[in-house]
Design an enzyme around this catalytic site. Structure first.
Site, PDB file in Angstrom:
ATOM      1  N   ASP A  35       0.851  -1.198   0.000  1.00 45.44           N
ATOM      2  CA  ASP A  35       0.000   0.000   0.000  1.00 45.44           C
ATOM      3  C   ASP A  35       0.883   1.242   0.000  1.00 45.44           C
ATOM      4  O   ASP A  35       1.977   1.229   0.535  1.00 45.44           O
ATOM      5  CB  ASP A  35      -0.875   0.053   1.264  1.00 45.44           C
ATOM      6  CG  ASP A  35      -1.819  -1.111   1.324  1.00 45.44           C
ATOM      7  OD1 ASP A  35      -2.008  -1.646   2.427  1.00 45.44           O
ATOM      8  OD2 ASP A  35      -2.365  -1.488   0.262  1.00 45.44           O
ATOM      9  N   ASP A  41       2.717  14.305   7.688  1.00 45.77           N
ATOM     10  CA  ASP A  41       2.450  15.726   7.424  1.00 45.77           C
ATOM     11  C   ASP A  41       1.646  15.930   6.143  1.00 45.77           C
ATOM     12  O   ASP A  41       0.889  16.897   6.029  1.00 45.77           O
ATOM     13  CB  ASP A  41       3.706  16.622   7.478  1.00 45.77           C
ATOM     14  CG  ASP A  41       4.892  16.081   6.748  1.00 45.77           C
ATOM     15  OD1 ASP A  41       4.746  15.040   6.082  1.00 45.77           O
ATOM     16  OD2 ASP A  41       5.960  16.705   6.821  1.00 45.77           O
ATOM     17  N   GLU A  64       2.227  25.310   4.247  1.00 42.12           N
ATOM     18  CA  GLU A  64       3.659  25.025   4.136  1.00 42.12           C
ATOM     19  C   GLU A  64       3.902  23.883   3.146  1.00 42.12           C
ATOM     20  O   GLU A  64       4.929  23.828   2.491  1.00 42.12           O
ATOM     21  CB  GLU A  64       4.180  24.637   5.523  1.00 42.12           C
ATOM     22  CG  GLU A  64       5.666  24.789   5.709  1.00 42.12           C
ATOM     23  CD  GLU A  64       6.453  23.505   5.707  1.00 42.12           C
ATOM     24  OE1 GLU A  64       5.850  22.444   5.914  1.00 42.12           O
ATOM     25  OE2 GLU A  64       7.671  23.581   5.474  1.00 42.12           O
ATOM     26  N   GLU A  65       2.935  22.986   3.051  1.00 45.89           N
ATOM     27  CA  GLU A  65       3.105  21.796   2.210  1.00 45.89           C
ATOM     28  C   GLU A  65       2.797  22.036   0.734  1.00 45.89           C
ATOM     29  O   GLU A  65       3.027  21.155  -0.093  1.00 45.89           O
ATOM     30  CB  GLU A  65       2.186  20.668   2.716  1.00 45.89           C
ATOM     31  CG  GLU A  65       2.487  20.196   4.118  1.00 45.89           C
ATOM     32  CD  GLU A  65       3.792  19.408   4.199  1.00 45.89           C
ATOM     33  OE1 GLU A  65       4.189  18.810   3.200  1.00 45.89           O
ATOM     34  OE2 GLU A  65       4.421  19.447   5.275  1.00 45.89           O
ATOM     35  N   ASP A  85       0.918  25.913   8.848  1.00 40.93           N
ATOM     36  CA  ASP A  85       1.858  24.797   8.754  1.00 40.93           C
ATOM     37  C   ASP A  85       1.152  23.653   9.472  1.00 40.93           C
ATOM     38  O   ASP A  85       1.006  23.688  10.699  1.00 40.93           O
ATOM     39  CB  ASP A  85       3.185  25.166   9.439  1.00 40.93           C
ATOM     40  CG  ASP A  85       4.232  24.075   9.240  1.00 40.93           C
ATOM     41  OD1 ASP A  85       3.860  22.972   8.796  1.00 40.93           O
ATOM     42  OD2 ASP A  85       5.411  24.328   9.531  1.00 40.93           O
ATOM     43  N   LEU A  87       1.790  20.521  10.161  1.00 39.94           N
ATOM     44  CA  LEU A  87       2.549  19.734  11.142  1.00 39.94           C
ATOM     45  C   LEU A  87       3.982  20.239  11.192  1.00 39.94           C
ATOM     46  O   LEU A  87       4.873  19.721  10.512  1.00 39.94           O
ATOM     47  CB  LEU A  87       2.499  18.239  10.773  1.00 39.94           C
ATOM     48  CG  LEU A  87       2.598  17.293  11.959  1.00 39.94           C
ATOM     49  CD1 LEU A  87       1.508  17.532  12.979  1.00 39.94           C
ATOM     50  CD2 LEU A  87       2.575  15.850  11.503  1.00 39.94           C
ATOM     51  N   ASP A  88       4.165  21.253  12.014  1.00 42.09           N
ATOM     52  CA  ASP A  88       5.482  21.872  12.120  1.00 42.09           C
ATOM     53  C   ASP A  88       6.383  21.017  13.023  1.00 42.09           C
ATOM     54  O   ASP A  88       5.918  20.463  14.012  1.00 42.09           O
ATOM     55  CB  ASP A  88       5.332  23.279  12.724  1.00 42.09           C
ATOM     56  CG  ASP A  88       6.627  24.038  12.674  1.00 42.09           C
ATOM     57  OD1 ASP A  88       7.137  24.265  11.563  1.00 42.09           O
ATOM     58  OD2 ASP A  88       7.155  24.405  13.742  1.00 42.09           O
ATOM     59  N   GLU A 247       4.753  30.934  10.664  1.00 43.12           N
ATOM     60  CA  GLU A 247       5.580  30.711  11.855  1.00 43.12           C
ATOM     61  C   GLU A 247       5.828  32.058  12.550  1.00 43.12           C
ATOM     62  O   GLU A 247       5.443  32.244  13.704  1.00 43.12           O
ATOM     63  CB  GLU A 247       6.904  30.011  11.488  1.00 43.12           C
ATOM     64  CG  GLU A 247       6.683  28.576  11.015  1.00 43.12           C
ATOM     65  CD  GLU A 247       7.955  27.797  10.713  1.00 43.12           C
ATOM     66  OE1 GLU A 247       8.079  26.638  11.176  1.00 43.12           O
ATOM     67  OE2 GLU A 247       8.826  28.295   9.982  1.00 43.12           O
TER      68      GLU A 247
HETATM   69  P1  AFP Z   1      10.930  20.880  10.318  1.00 44.87           P
HETATM   70  O1  AFP Z   1       9.422  20.951  10.105  1.00 44.87           O
HETATM   71  O2  AFP Z   1      11.698  20.710   9.058  1.00 44.87           O
HETATM   72  O3  AFP Z   1      11.305  19.909  11.394  1.00 44.87           O
HETATM   73  O4  AFP Z   1      11.344  22.327  10.840  1.00 44.87           O
HETATM   74  C1  AFP Z   1      10.857  22.752  12.039  1.00 44.87           C
HETATM   75  C2  AFP Z   1      11.106  24.208  12.185  1.00 44.87           C
HETATM   76  O5  AFP Z   1      10.510  24.929  11.136  1.00 44.87           O
HETATM   77  C3  AFP Z   1      10.623  24.747  13.526  1.00 44.87           C
HETATM   78  O6  AFP Z   1       9.538  24.067  14.061  1.00 44.87           O
HETATM   79  C4  AFP Z   1      11.828  24.616  14.416  1.00 44.87           C
HETATM   80  O7  AFP Z   1      11.843  25.531  15.458  1.00 44.87           O
HETATM   81  C5  AFP Z   1      12.966  24.819  13.474  1.00 44.87           C
HETATM   82  O8  AFP Z   1      12.498  24.465  12.178  1.00 44.87           O
HETATM   83  C6  AFP Z   1      14.119  23.970  13.820  1.00 44.87           C
HETATM   84  O9  AFP Z   1      15.135  24.213  12.926  1.00 44.87           O
HETATM   85  P2  AFP Z   1      16.587  23.570  13.120  1.00 44.87           P
HETATM   86  O10 AFP Z   1      16.441  22.091  12.937  1.00 44.87           O
HETATM   87  O11 AFP Z   1      17.410  24.225  12.059  1.00 44.87           O
HETATM   88  O12 AFP Z   1      17.045  23.910  14.509  1.00 44.87           O
END
Ligand code: AFP
Length: 314
Positions: A35, A41, A64-65, A85, A87-88, A247
């Protein structure tokens, strides 16, 4: 807000079952039974778009996606635009560390059919901002323009968000002495940022370092305990890393309306308030230094020492 709350419940369910339902891994991968495996995300994004488009109150969505904005079909159009975003902190997903959803809401400008221009405006024009933290508990925190910040905890036994944190304010005495940043980037930082971090470490009461690497978790802790969160511009990333629309601006609005300070630090030749920025494209970035006045002032003092015009907060 109902559509956002519903999305957060759906995402909660997906995050909680991710290991069992085999939602970890890369989108496009095929699992052992042949599957298609759906990355968490991507799934969260689909659920959020579905809920917002069908709410009947949105015209434009920016995720974001998705590289391009999503224009809602005419028969479902409404007066709001939402940037999110879904799923940040996605690099934290596969090892079960806290992740979150972040959103900002704008009203369609008078006379507009609902275009991306309705989102490319001064942060001050954001009408609602919030985040949902998926952690040991699920917490939805949001604020309307000029109003207080409120927190809601998802009660899993009834499937509803319960108003648990009315009128959230950052600790007014500065709270815990915490600095939160990715020090692995230190080599690229400018001198005032390097000096500020040294100050935190070597002050009479040294600060603790805390960095989850999921913005929602790091900001939620900063809001509740105090301290400062930094993702500054540096020699490698002159605009910082974090995205302005889903963000920087929403978190800045929450931090400011909870009594904190949300600054870009040095950005494009001057120190700016994040909410004074105007995005020039939907996925543009901005540097971030946000938290309590006591701790943001430390950064400003280092800029001042370097001869840069910096505000006095205290
Ligand atoms: P991801 O979604 O790629 O994990 O990024 C998360 C993010 O946008 C935010 O949530 C964090 O504070 C920051 O990036 C962390 O960034 P670093 O890995 O460069 O510290």
């Amino acid at each position: 807000m109902n559509a956002i709350a519903t999305s957060c419940k759906l995402i909660t369910s997906a995050v909680n079952r991710a290991g069992i339902a085999k939602l970890y891994g890369l989108a496009g991968e095929v699992n052992s039974t042949g599957d298609d495996q759906k990355k968490l995300d991507v799934l969260s994004n689909d659920m959020m778009i579905n809920a917002l488009v069908n709410s009947g109150v949105c015209s434009v969505l920016v995720s974001e996606e998705n590289e391009e904005p999503i224009i809602v079909p005419a028969d479902k159009k409404g007066k709001y635009c939402v940037a999110f975003d879904p799923l940040d902190g996605s690099s934290n997903i596969d090892c079960n560390v806290s992740v979150g959803t972040i959103f900002s809401v704008y009203e369609v400008k008078e006379g507009s059919e609902g275009t991306v221009e309705d989102l490319l405006r001064n942060g001050e024009e954001c009408v609602c901002a919030g985040y949902c933290a998926y952690s040991s508990a699920v917490e939805l925190v949001f604020t309307f323009k000029g109003k207080e910040v409120h927190g809601f905890c998802l009660d899993p036994t009834i499937g509803e968000f319960v108003h648990t944190r009315p009128k959230m304010m950052m600790p007014q005495d500065g709270g815990k002495r915490i600095y939160s940043c990715n020090e692995g980037n230190g080599i690229h930082w400018d001198k005032p940022i390097k000096d500020a971090i040294e100050f935190y470490k070597n002050s009479e009461k040294p600060y603790a370092a805390r960095y989850v690497g999921s913005m929602v978790a790091d900001i939620h802790r900063t809001l509740l305990y105090g301290g400062v969160y930094l993702y500054p511009a540096d020699a490698k990333s002159p605009k910082g890393k974090l995205r302005m629309l889903y963000e920087g601006i929403p978190m800045a609005m929450i931090i400011e309306q909870a009594g904190g300070v949300a600054s870009t630090g040095m950005f494009k030749g001057k120190i700016q308030r994040i909410l004074d920025l105007v995005p020039d494209e939907i996925h543009c970035k901005c540097p971030i230094i946000m938290g309590g006045a006591r701790d943001v002032q430390v950064v400003y003092d280092q800029y001042a020492k370097a001869g840069i015009d910096a505000p006095k907060l205290l």
